[in-house]
Enzyme design. Structure first.
Site: not given
Ligand code: DCM
Ligand code: ZN
Ligand code: ZN
Ligand code: DCM
Ligand code: DCM
Length: 263
Positions: A1, A6, A43, A46, A58, A114, A118, A124, A147, A151
């Site tokens: 999210w 969140h 967030d 990371r 996450h 958090h 998520d 997620h 995605h 979010d």
């Molecule tokens: N994310 C996810 N699954 C993955 C990779 C990323 O759920 N295998 C999520 C984390 C963030 C969003 O997707 O909420 C974008 O991630 P990033 O900024 O790492 O691309």
């Molecule tokens: Zn996300």
């Molecule tokens: Zn997160």
């Protein structure tokens, strides 16, 4: 999210804290620090060099085959660098560890606030197209991905705005009313049927499976590539967005109350 999701989850959780739960939160975060104010810290963390280790925490990349078959399997899906299920387990233990520094304890609490949020975001709990990040769509004509819409864009539309006190208050109050006396009142007990902090891995896995199932029920059902989502897709998603945010908040409150009761 995103930030609104969140912060709403944290605001709902705060509403359901027992007196002991409130005391527990202040003792971990510091007096006067609200859960909503730290709910998106993870967030930002990371993306930092010191916080990179936490990026896999996450989500869990469920290697299922939506929309025909949905499932989460810890042995199959939680990789060697960890996932949201192992992170909830780890930080549930760490927040209770009296040997940790004040700073590490605060971090453990912030991570829990958090990640218990998520884990209710269906994408997620999904490996398909990197949790929908690789599914290109548009939102009100602007190119984005599935995605990101789950979010942020769809949550902000459901909440009636971007991050502000007025938006958070209105959205969390709406969901609290649904939990207390509305359409969620008969199902909320099921949301917290797993509430033993000593079996955190089991509980977190059940939460991941619960959200992952929605990928087959709705989220990935429509072959969304190229779709404009601010229309019938959003209208169909709205009940699930409300449900998952409400569930995350109610669960987080119950989890903290259970931690306080175990302390
Ligand atoms: N994310 C996810 N699954 C993955 C990779 C990323 O759920 N295998 C999520 C984390 C963030 C969003 O997707 O909420 C974008 O991630 P990033 O900024 O790492 O691309
Ligand atoms: Zn996300
Ligand atoms: Zn997160
Ligand atoms: N650490 C970890 N998982 C744990 C406990 C500790 O990854 N369950 C890491 C965090 C720090 C290092 O070990 O990088 C030392 O932690 P601490 O200072 O809390 O002992
Ligand atoms: N940390 C953690 N769990 C991990 C890795 C790190 O809780 N698996 C936290 C513990 C510290 C912070 O990250 O608060 C940085 O730890 P260190 O400086 O010891 O690497």
């Amino acid at each position: 999210w995103g930030v609104v999701g969140h912060a709403t989850i944290a605001t709902i959780a705060n509403h359901y804290l027992t007196e002991a739960g409130k005391t527990y939160v202040s003792s971990k975060l510091g007096a006067g620090v609200t859960m909503a104010s730290v709910a998106s810290w993870a967030d930002n963390y990371r993306y930092t060099t010191v916080g990179r280790f936490s990026a896999p925490y996450h989500f869990i990349d469920a290697e299922d085959t939506p929309p025909s078959s949905c499932s989460v399997n810890l042995a199959r899906d939680c990789g060697p660098t960890g996932c949201v299920v192992s992170a909830i387990t780890n930080y549930t233990q760490r927040v209770q560890d009296s040997h940790l520094s004040v700073e590490n304890t605060k971090e453990a609490m912030e991570f829990l606030i958090h990640f218990i949020g998520d884990i209710t975001q269906p994408l997620h709990d999904e490996a398909e197209a990197v949790g929908g990040n690789d599914i290109s769509v548009t939102w009100d004509g602007t190119p984005t991905n599935l995605h990101a819409c789950w979010d942020t864009q769809m949550v902000e539309k459901a909440a009636g705005g971007s991050n502000s006190t007025a938006t958070l208050t209105a959205f969390s109050n709406k969901l609290i009313a649904m939990i207390d006396t509305g359409s969620y009142s008969s199902q909320k007990a099921g949301w917290i049927s797993c509430d033993n902090v000593a079996t955190a891995s089991q509980c977190a896995l059940s939460w991941a499976q619960d959200a992952n199932a929605l990928n087959c029920q709705y989220v990935l059902k429509a072959n969304e590539t190229g779709m404009e989502l601010d229309g019938s897709y959003y209208t169909g998603a709205l009940p699930y967005i409300d449900l998952q945010i409400a569930k995350g908040g109610y669960r987080l409150g119950a989890w903290i109350n259970a931690l306080a009761a175990a302390a």
